[in-house]
Design an enzyme around this catalytic site. Structure first.
Site, short mmCIF file in Angstrom:
data_model
loop_
_atom_site.label_atom_id
_atom_site.label_comp_id
_atom_site.label_asym_id
_atom_site.label_seq_id
_atom_site.Cartn_x
_atom_site.Cartn_y
_atom_site.Cartn_z
N LYS A 89 29.31 33.23 30.15
CA LYS A 89 29.78 33.78 31.42
C LYS A 89 28.62 34.58 32.01
CE LYS A 89 34.41 34.40 29.47
NZ LYS A 89 35.43 35.35 29.00
N LYS A 135 29.67 43.33 29.35
CA LYS A 135 31.04 42.80 29.15
C LYS A 135 31.11 41.33 29.52
CE LYS A 135 33.86 46.95 29.50
NZ LYS A 135 34.87 47.67 30.30
N THR A 161 39.24 45.44 22.29
CA THR A 161 38.02 45.21 21.50
C THR A 161 36.76 45.41 22.34
OG1 THR A 161 38.66 42.91 21.81
CG2 THR A 161 38.74 43.77 19.56
N ASP A 202 40.88 35.83 29.21
CA ASP A 202 39.79 36.39 28.43
C ASP A 202 40.46 37.15 27.28
OD1 ASP A 202 37.22 37.51 27.75
OD2 ASP A 202 37.86 39.36 28.75
N LEU A 203 39.70 37.42 26.21
CA LEU A 203 40.28 38.15 25.07
C LEU A 203 39.91 39.64 25.08
CD1 LEU A 203 41.59 38.34 22.22
CD2 LEU A 203 39.38 37.63 21.28
N ASP A 204 38.61 39.91 24.88
CA ASP A 204 38.15 41.30 24.70
C ASP A 204 38.35 42.11 25.98
OD1 ASP A 204 37.14 40.87 22.03
OD2 ASP A 204 35.45 39.82 22.92
N GLU A 217 40.68 38.41 33.64
CA GLU A 217 39.42 38.97 33.13
C GLU A 217 39.30 40.47 33.35
OE1 GLU A 217 36.54 38.72 31.73
OE2 GLU A 217 36.34 36.59 31.28
N ASP A 218 38.56 41.14 32.46
CA ASP A 218 38.24 42.56 32.67
C ASP A 218 36.77 42.76 33.04
OD1 ASP A 218 37.32 41.84 30.05
OD2 ASP A 218 37.04 43.98 29.65
N SER A 251 37.10 32.67 25.69
CA SER A 251 36.42 33.87 25.19
C SER A 251 34.95 33.61 24.91
CB SER A 251 37.09 34.36 23.90
OG SER A 251 36.36 35.45 23.36
N ALA A 252 34.13 34.61 25.21
CA ALA A 252 32.70 34.52 24.93
C ALA A 252 32.39 34.94 23.49
CB ALA A 252 31.93 35.42 25.90
#
Ligand code: BG6
Ligand code: MG
Length: 225
Positions: A149, A47, A19, A11-13, A173-174, A118-119
């Site tokens: 997601k 999130k 971010t 995942d990115l953010d 993932e966070d 990423s979403a």
């Protein structure tokens, strides 16, 4: 038995960079403009969730789910994105979360593929600004994914592009919705963050500086034994 892992999909953010905090601040600003204040606990439910789905959740929180036309909702989502783009304007390599480049280097050195699921429609902009594009063999962002997601689509698309079996992939993932997506894709889920939100993950660390491929592969091996 040796782990059969072929790829790690990020995942990115909130995983590569913080971010997630800027998404929170941008939604909070829009929420205040709409007179729908919300706290960090509610933000956990946003999130990993797409821009329009997040707006729907905020409007439902304020009992305003029927207050706006589809066109007005598009305008509200665009306004949130303006707030967000303003907040990420300055980001650079110094905004990578602790230990992330070491972890990416470790994965590369082990000969595994690296993907991103990423979403966010801003994913490519953020990755370029952070200077980490070269690490990723493939990036799937929100522009080409139909289902948000916790649906597994974005992780499955990333695995397919990497020519890796989902069962041979690790997802990182966070967000609770993201961990659910990884599990629904049939992958091994690594959560970064508090136990309360990431209970569904197969393995969890408190922060990115604790991410270690050696440790994760040992846990995967143990779970396969
Ligand atoms: C996810 C974030 O990565 O992307 C969410 O966790 C965000 O908070 C979503 O809403 C969509 O991002 P964007 O940049 O397309 O509005
Ligand atoms: Mg995230």
């Amino acid at each position: 038995m040796a782990p059969t892992i072929e790829a790690v999909i990020f995942d990115l953010d909130g995983v590569i960079t913080d971010t997630a905090e800027y998404h929170f601040l941008a939604w909070k600003q829009l929420g205040e403009e709409l007179e729908i204040p919300f706290d960090r606990e509610f933000n956990e439910t946003l999130k990993g969730v797409s821009r329009m789905d997040s707006l729907d959740r905020i409007l439902a929180l304020g009992g305003k789910q029927d207050a706006f036309s589809p066109e007005e909702k598009e305008a509200l989502a665009a306004k949130k994105n303006e707030h967000y783009v303003e907040l990420i304007h300055h980001i650079s390599a110094k905004d990578l979360l602790p230990g992330i480049t070491d972890f990416l280097d470790e994965i590369r050195a082990a000969g595994l593929k690296i993907g991103m699921a990423s979403a966010s429609k801003n994913a490519f902009t953020v990755v370029e600004a952070l200077g980490v594009r070269h690490y990723f063999d493939h990036i799937v962002d929100a522009a080409t994914v139909a289902q948000s997601k916790p649906h597994p689509e974005v992780f499955l698309r990333a695995a397919e592009a990497l020519h890796a079996e989902p069962a041979h992939c690790i997802g990182v993932e966070d967000a609770a919705a993201g961990v659910t997506a990884i599990k629904a894709a049939g992958m091994y889920a690594v959560g970064v963050g508090p136990a309360e939100t990431l209970a569904e993950s197969d393995y969890r660390v408190d922060s990115t500086d604790q991410l270690s491929l050696t440790k994760i592969l040992a846990r995967v091996s143990a779970s396969e034994a």
